[in-house]
Motif scaffolding. Structure first.
Motif, PDB file in Angstrom:
ATOM      1  N   LYS A 112       0.829  -1.221   0.000  1.00  0.00           N
ATOM      2  CA  LYS A 112       0.000   0.000   0.000  1.00  0.00           C
ATOM      3  C   LYS A 112       0.855   1.258   0.000  1.00  0.00           C
ATOM      4  CE  LYS A 112      -1.674  -1.835   3.692  1.00  0.00           C
ATOM      5  NZ  LYS A 112      -2.701  -2.207   4.644  1.00  0.00           N
ATOM      6  N   ASP A 137      -4.899  -5.259  -1.086  1.00  0.00           N
ATOM      7  CA  ASP A 137      -5.335  -4.967   0.276  1.00  0.00           C
ATOM      8  C   ASP A 137      -6.807  -5.379   0.354  1.00  0.00           C
ATOM      9  OD1 ASP A 137      -4.982  -4.025   2.809  1.00  0.00           O
ATOM     10  OD2 ASP A 137      -4.370  -1.999   2.220  1.00  0.00           O
ATOM     11  N   GLU A 139      -9.527  -4.591   1.911  1.00  0.00           N
ATOM     12  CA  GLU A 139     -10.590  -3.572   1.858  1.00  0.00           C
ATOM     13  C   GLU A 139     -10.711  -3.020   0.439  1.00  0.00           C
ATOM     14  OE1 GLU A 139      -8.087  -3.738   3.854  1.00  0.00           O
ATOM     15  OE2 GLU A 139      -8.875  -3.859   5.899  1.00  0.00           O
ATOM     16  N   ASN A 204      -2.570   1.734  10.057  1.00  0.00           N
ATOM     17  CA  ASN A 204      -2.862   0.947   8.858  1.00  0.00           C
ATOM     18  C   ASN A 204      -4.145   1.444   8.206  1.00  0.00           C
ATOM     19  OD1 ASN A 204      -2.560  -1.281   6.988  1.00  0.00           O
ATOM     20  ND2 ASN A 204      -4.287  -2.211   8.057  1.00  0.00           N
ATOM     21  N   GLU A 208      -4.770   3.116   4.594  1.00  0.00           N
ATOM     22  CA  GLU A 208      -5.792   2.564   3.690  1.00  0.00           C
ATOM     23  C   GLU A 208      -6.795   3.615   3.231  1.00  0.00           C
ATOM     24  OE1 GLU A 208      -5.556  -2.059   5.190  1.00  0.00           O
ATOM     25  OE2 GLU A 208      -7.407  -0.954   5.527  1.00  0.00           O
TER      26      GLU A 208
HETATM   27 MG    MG Z   1      -6.164  -3.998   4.680  1.00  0.00          MG
END
Ligand code: MG
Ligand code: NDP
Length: 367
Positions: A112, A137, A139, A204, A208
Motif C-alpha cells: 500500500k 489490500d 478492503e 494501517n 488505507e
Molecule cells: Mg487492509
C-alpha cells in the motif's frame, strides 16, 4: 498458464499466495520470486514451485541468484511474466512497483506504501505503459469489486472497515504500558510485524484511507471508516438511494490475493456460514486513535504529508519494536512529523525519495 512473479515471497502475503497456489493446484506458473534476506525460504519455495529465477534484494551474497534492486530489474527483463504480485513491505516497494509498471506488466499490489507515497506518479506510469494496478489490500479488493458492480455516479461514499486492533477496549491511561508483544497480538489477521503494529494504532487504516482515495478518486468527505471487530465485512459502498452494499468473507487474504492474480478465481477460502455469525459495528474513537483522523487531514492538505506520514510511521514503528520508545511516543512522533510543513507535491520518483528522507530525518530527530 498465467506466468507470475512474487516479490517479497518470504513474507506473510507472499507465503499466503504460494500456499493457495499449492493447495488448490491453481493454473499459475511461478516464474520468479524475491526475498530481502530470507534466502532459505526463497530457495525452498523456488524448488517447490519450479521457479526459473530467484532474487535476493539485500546485499546478502547468494550464489546463482539475482541480487539487489538492479538484479530484480534484470530478473523481470530476463524472465517475462503476465503479472507480478508486489508483496514487499514498506517504502522500498514503490521502486519495485514502478519497475513493474514501466515494463508494461500488470501489478497485483499488496504494498500500500506504493500508492500512498507514489500517488499520481504510480498511476501515470501505469497509464503510460498500459499496465493494470489491481489492489490486493482486502478492503480495496472489496471496494474494486463493489465499484465495478455499481455505476460510479450512484456511489455516494466508500465505507472501509477496521478491526479496531487489540487495543480497542484499552483506556488511554494504560497506553504507556503497552508493549510490542501486546501490539503484535492481532485479534483477526495474521500479518507481518509492521502492518500488525499499524493495525493496533490504526495507522494501517489511515494508510488505507489514503490508498482508497488515490485508487478510486474519492475525497476525504466521501470516505467513512467503521470499526468491525470480526473482520468479516471487508468494505462497503453507500449509494445515493440510501442502500449500502458489502463484501463478506472469512478474514483470509487468499480471497484478495488470488482474486488479483486470476481472472476467474476459484474459492481458496473457507465458506462463510451465517448460522453462528454475529457481526457488530462501532464508530472509531478519534481521541484514543488520532492517527486515523490524521489521514483525512492529509487528504485535505493534498501536499507531501502522506509521504511524511508513511516515513515517520516506519521510523516510529521500528523504534517501538526495538523497545527504544513507548507506545505514546510512537504516536506522538508520527503526529509531530506530519504537523511540520510539507508544502508542494512530487512529480518524480527522486522527489518522492527526497520527501521520504526528510520525513525519516524529522522523525528520527524526535526519538
Ligand atoms: Mg487492509
Ligand atoms: P512481511 O514483513 O511479512 O513480508 C515482507 C516481504 O518483503 C518479505 O518477503 C521481505 O523479505 C521483503 N522485504 C522486506 N524489506 C524489503 C526491502 N527493503 N526490499 C525488498 N523486499 C523487502 O510483510 P507482509 O506480507 O505482512 O506485508 C507486505 C505488504 O503487504 C505490506 O505493504 C503490507 O502493508 C501489505 N499488506 C499486508 C497484509 C497482510 O495480511 N499481511 C494485508 C494487506 C496489505 P525477507 O523475508 O527476506 O525480509
Amino acid at each position: 498458464m498465467r506466468r507470475i512473479a512474487i516479490l517479497g515471497s518470504s513474507g506473510s502475503i507472499g507465503q499466503r499466495a504460494l500456499s493457495a497456489i499449492a493447495a488448490f493446484n491453481l493454473p499459475l506458473s511461478v516464474v520468479a520470486l524475491s526475498s530481502h534476506t530470507n534466502i532459505d525460504q526463497l530457495i525452498a519455495d523456488g524448488k517447490r514451485f519450479g521457479a526459473n529465477a530467484l532474487c535476493v534484494t539485500s546485499h546478502v551474497v547468494a550464489d546463482g541468484m539475482y541480487q539487489g534492486f538492479e538484479g530484480l530489474e534484470a530478473m523481470l527483463d530476463a524472465h517475462p511474466v503476465d503479472i507480478v504480485l508486489n508483496a514487499i513491505s514498506g517504502f522500498a516497494g514503490l521502486r519495485a512497483s514502478l519497475a513493474i509498471l514501466e515494463r508494461g506488466i500488470d501489478l497485483a499490489l499488496a504494498n500500500k506504501e506504493s500508492v500512498v507515497c507514489g500517488g499520481s506518479l504510480l498511476f501515470d506510469r501505469a497509464r503510460a505503459h498500459n499496465a493494470q494496478i489491481i489492489a490486493v489490500d482486502s478492503e480495496h479488493a472489496a471496494l474494486s469489486a463493489l465499484l465495478s458492480a455499481h455505476d460510479r455516479k450512484t456511489v455516494e461514499s466508500l465505507i472501509i472497515t477496521a478491526s479496531g486492533g487489540p487495543f480497542r477496549h484499552v483506556a488511554k491511561e494504560h497506553f504507556k504500558d503497552l508493549t510490542p508483544r501486546d501490539a503484535l497480538a492481532h485479534p483477526t489477521w495474521q500479518m507481518g510485524k509492521k502492518i500488525t503494529i499499524d493495525s493496533a494504532t490504526l495507522a494501517n487504516k489511515a494508510l488505507e484511507v489514503i490508498e482508497a482515495s488515490y485508487l478510486f478518486g474519492f475525497g476525504a468527505d466521501d470516505i467513512e471508516v467503521v470499526v468491525h471487530p470480526q473482520s468479516i465485512v471487508h468494505s462497503m459502498v453507500r449509494t445515493t438511494d440510501g442502500a449500502v452494499y458489502a463484501q463478506l468473507s472469512k478474514p483470509d487474504m487468499g480471497l484478495a490475493i488470488i482474486g488479483a492474480l486470476m481472472s476467474t478465481p476459484p474459492s481458496v477460502i473457507e465458506r462463510l456460514e451465517f448460522g453462528s455469525l454475529s457481526l457488530s459495528f462501532e464508530n472509531p474513537d478519534a481521541d484514543r486513535f488520532p492517527l486515523l483522523a490524521l489521514a483525512f487531514d492529509i487528504l485535505r492538505r493534498g501536499d507531501r504529508s502522506a509521504i511524511a506520514f508513511n516515513a515517520a510511521d516506519e521510523v516510529a514503528v521500528a523504534a517501538f519494536l526495538d523497545g527504544a520508545i513507548s507506545y505514546p511516543t510512537m504516536i506522538d512522533v508520527i503526529l509531530r512529523t506530519v504537523d511540520l510543513p510539507w508544502d508542494g507535491t512530487c512529480s518524480s520518483y527522486e522527489e518522492i525519495v527526497d520527501s521520504d528522507r526528510q520525513g525519516r530525518e524529522a522523525a528520527l530527530s524526535m526519538l
